[in-house]
Design a protein around this motif. Structure first.
Motif: not given
Length: 371
Positions: A273-285
């Motif tokens: 089971d997985q629960l995830y969220l990934v953000l990609y930003g111009s200055e960091g992730g």
């Protein structure tokens, strides 16, 4: 309704809860613990649980109701929590709002964007608060990441991936969860909406412009993938039919050029089971969620420090969950100015989910009109 006593002093808000399941009991616990609230009424059809919960929370027979209509009419409520099957959210909420009662609903807002819009319209017409207890938004890692995003640590967030995947977790095969008329949909409506809310919340509430989605039903129709492990597929008499998806995926185009990839499944051949969220930003992730334990709050921030690639693991605040959702709702009710508190932001979740289901049915991208 007024929250001022006969002597002009503030009085405790009178609260009622509809629904005796796990979520309803979380709301009851939270109201009982809140210093500004008095839990005075509960409503539900089950006689035994109604009596047991009444005794547990000190609610006498006069505060125990079978139907929500009678409770709204007779209990003198200021606030109400709706923790019922999804198809009942709109009827109960609209009745309460029209009676001058503020509403805290379980997710999703309603089984369709049309029904959700009727709830928002009633909140506006009566100037009452309409809120949804998105308890996963109150996780410690989500709260920490929201603060970092708002402070600009990631720069402009232009892409996000979010998902909640189960190996075998169809809730109640053959119950209302798997009937489209009562639930509105499958995992996208049930658990995917949590991830959609988290992503939009963290990204600053961008407006959805278009959705391309697909849905699959490979387990439920064969009576497989249930959380209990029991085979309870469609029966010859038509009861217990599996009418929803057990996996969905959606690509959402957002205002400003940002995009979101969203997936949700009740049953799928995943490692765990997985629960995830990934953000990609111009200055960091940022990566939210543990790779090893599906529901353990964890946050890693990926950035550069003086030109050197770095991975930061912030100390996380305590999870707030349902209690914090109720606290936030009560604070909104106590505000003199209720502008922005009528559920308009919440409606976007229903609009996106509706568009995703239309896209899956029509095998094409669906453009979303301004909402």
């Amino acid at each position: 309704m007024s929250a001022v006593g006969t002597e002009g002093t503030p009085r405790r808000l009178r609260a009622g809860v509809v629904g005796f399941g796990w979520a309803g009991r979380q709301h009851m616990d939270a109201y009982v613990q809140h210093p500004d609230v008095e839990l005075v009424a509960i409503a539900g059809l089950e006689d035994g649980p109604r009596r047991e919960l009444g005794a547990l929370y000190g609610i006498d027979a006069a505060g125990q109701f079978r139907g929500y209509q009678e409770m709204i009419a007779d209990a003198g409520l200021d606030v109400i929590s709706v923790a019922t099957p999804t198809a009942l959210h709109a009827p109960i909420a609209v009745a309460a709002l029209d009676a001058g009662v503020h509403v805290l609903s379980e997710k999703p807002l309603a089984e369709s964007a049309e029904k959700a819009a009727s709830m928002v319209a009633a909140a506006h017409a009566n100037d009452r608060v309409l809120d949804v207890s998105f308890n996963h938004r109150r996780r410690g890692d989500v709260k920490a990441l929201k603060r970092l995003v708002d402070d600009g640590l990631l720069g402009d967030v232009y892409y996000a991936k979010a998902g909640w995947l189960r190996r075998s977790g169809i809730p109640g095969l053959g119950t209302w969860f798997t009937q489209r008329s009562l639930a509105g949909g499958g995992p996208l409506m049930d658990i995917g909406v949590h991830m959609l809310d988290m992503a939009l919340h963290l990204m600053g509430e961008p407006r959805a412009e278009a959705v391309s989605a697909a849905t699959y039903a490979e387990f439920g129709p064969r009576g497989r993938g249930g959380s209990s492990g029991a085979a309870q597929g469609a029966r010859a008499d038509g009861t217990g039919a599996y009418e929803v998806e057990d996996l969905s995926t959606a690509f959402v185009r957002l205002s400003g050029g940002a995009t979101l990839l969203l997936e949700a499944s009740w049953a799928s051949y995943v490692e765990r089971d997985q629960l995830y969220l990934v953000l990609y930003g111009s200055e960091g992730g940022a990566v939210l969620g543990s790779p090893d334990v599906w529901n353990e709050p964890q946050l890693r921030v990926l950035t550069d420090v003086h030109g050197i690639a770095a991975e930061l693991m912030p100390l996380l605040p305590k999870d707030g969950l349902h209690a914090e959702a109720v606290d936030d709702f009560v604070a909104k009710v106590q505000q003199a100015d209720r502008s922005g508190l009528h559920g308009d932001e919440l409606l976007s979740r229903s609009v996106i989910v509706d568009a995703a289901y239309r896209s899956a049915e029509q095998h094409r991208e669906v453009v979303i009109e301004p909402y």
